[in-house]
Structures are given as C-alpha cells and as structure tokens.
Design a protein around this motif. Structure first.
Motif, short mmCIF file in Angstrom:
data_model
loop_
_atom_site.label_atom_id
_atom_site.label_comp_id
_atom_site.label_asym_id
_atom_site.label_seq_id
_atom_site.Cartn_x
_atom_site.Cartn_y
_atom_site.Cartn_z
N ASN A 44 46.99 -19.55 53.29
CA ASN A 44 46.02 -20.63 53.15
C ASN A 44 45.60 -21.27 54.48
OD1 ASN A 44 46.04 -20.33 50.37
ND2 ASN A 44 47.65 -21.84 50.09
N GLU A 66 42.21 -24.95 56.53
CA GLU A 66 43.25 -24.82 55.50
C GLU A 66 42.58 -24.78 54.13
OE1 GLU A 66 47.04 -27.33 53.72
OE2 GLU A 66 46.10 -27.97 55.59
N ARG A 68 42.80 -25.38 50.17
CA ARG A 68 43.56 -26.18 49.20
C ARG A 68 42.92 -26.03 47.83
NH1 ARG A 68 45.20 -31.67 52.03
NH2 ARG A 68 46.55 -30.82 53.64
N ASP A 69 43.64 -26.45 46.82
CA ASP A 69 43.14 -26.40 45.44
C ASP A 69 42.54 -25.04 45.13
OD1 ASP A 69 43.81 -29.13 45.36
OD2 ASP A 69 41.80 -29.72 45.99
#
Length: 153
Positions: A44, A66, A68-69
């Motif tokens: 990620n 990065e 996320r989710d």
C-alpha cells in the motif's frame, strides 16, 4: 493554497487489468510525467522521484503515496505528499473509483490538495490547468501501455 480536481477517464480494458496497472510500479513509472524512479515499498505504499517543469520552475519532487480504504478492484483513497525543495511542497488525498462500462472501465477521481512554498505563488488557475494537463498525459500514456491496440484507434 488549496486545489480541487475532479474528472473521469474511460479505459478500454477490463476493470481488473486497469486496477492491476494502477498498482504496478513499472506501469506507473512509464505513465507519470517526469517520473525517474518509482518503488513499491509495501502493498500500500509507493515512493517516487519526478522531475517536472511547473511554470518557470524546473524541480525534482520526492513523493510518497499511501493507499487506504482499498476495495480491490473497485476503489481506494490515496494519501500523498511531495517535497520539491525550494519550490515548495504538496500534500493531499484522492478518491479513486473504477466502474465497469460498456467501453471498458471508467476511472473517476476527486483530489483535494494543498500546495505551499514558491509553487503556491503561481496561483490556483495556473495549477488547475497544469494539473489537468498532467492527468490527461498520464491517462493517455496509461491507455497506450495497458491497451496498446486501443490507443491507436
């Protein structure tokens, strides 16, 4: 200075192929304007260095992104930051969504970022146009890399 950018592109390829390309450092390196290095630090996280001309300035930007989710292959949120030395910095986030459409995959994005330093003095309208051109160049290159037969059509 705050910047907001939204848009969508249709990629003539299956959603899983598009998702894979958007997470492949070799594909991204070939598509990001001015990208010199791009390394995947983890599943990620990416680190990159790009040399870009922004208005009257040529600068090298060191950045980190990065994910996320992550809901592969449907959507994710990108958190990113970049440092351009004396030119300044950028920090922001983007929501990315992939949707099946008859022509392939629709990629929609919504970006909110803050820019500081000398870069901020160039003004919001300048950045809006520059960011849109960079996104257009990225997606044109992306189609040429992952769907080369379709990019010439």
């Amino acid at each position: 200075m705050a910047i907001t950018l939204e848009g969508a592109f249709t990629i003539p390829a299956d959603k899983r192929i598009v998702w894979s390309g958007l997470n492949d450092p070799d594909v991204l390196r070939a598509c990001i304007p001015g990208c010199h290095t791009l390394e995947k630090a983890s599943d990620n996280e990416f680190f990159a260095i790009a040399k870009v001309k922004i208005g009257p300035m040529n600068t090298s930007i060191k950045g980190k992104v990065e994910l996320r989710d992550v809901d592969a292959p449907n959507s994710c949120r990108l958190l990113g930051e970049g440092l351009g030395g004396i030119a300044g910095f950028a920090k922001g986030e983007a929501d990315i969504r992939l949707t099946d459409v008859p022509e392939g995959t629709s990629v929609t994005y919504a970006v909110e970022a803050n820019v500081g330093g000398k870069l901020a003095h160039l003004g919001g309208r300048f950045f809006d146009g520059m960011a849109k051109r960079m996104v257009d160049r990225f997606f044109a290159r992306f189609v040429a890399v992952i769907a080369p037969d379709q990019s010439a059509a």
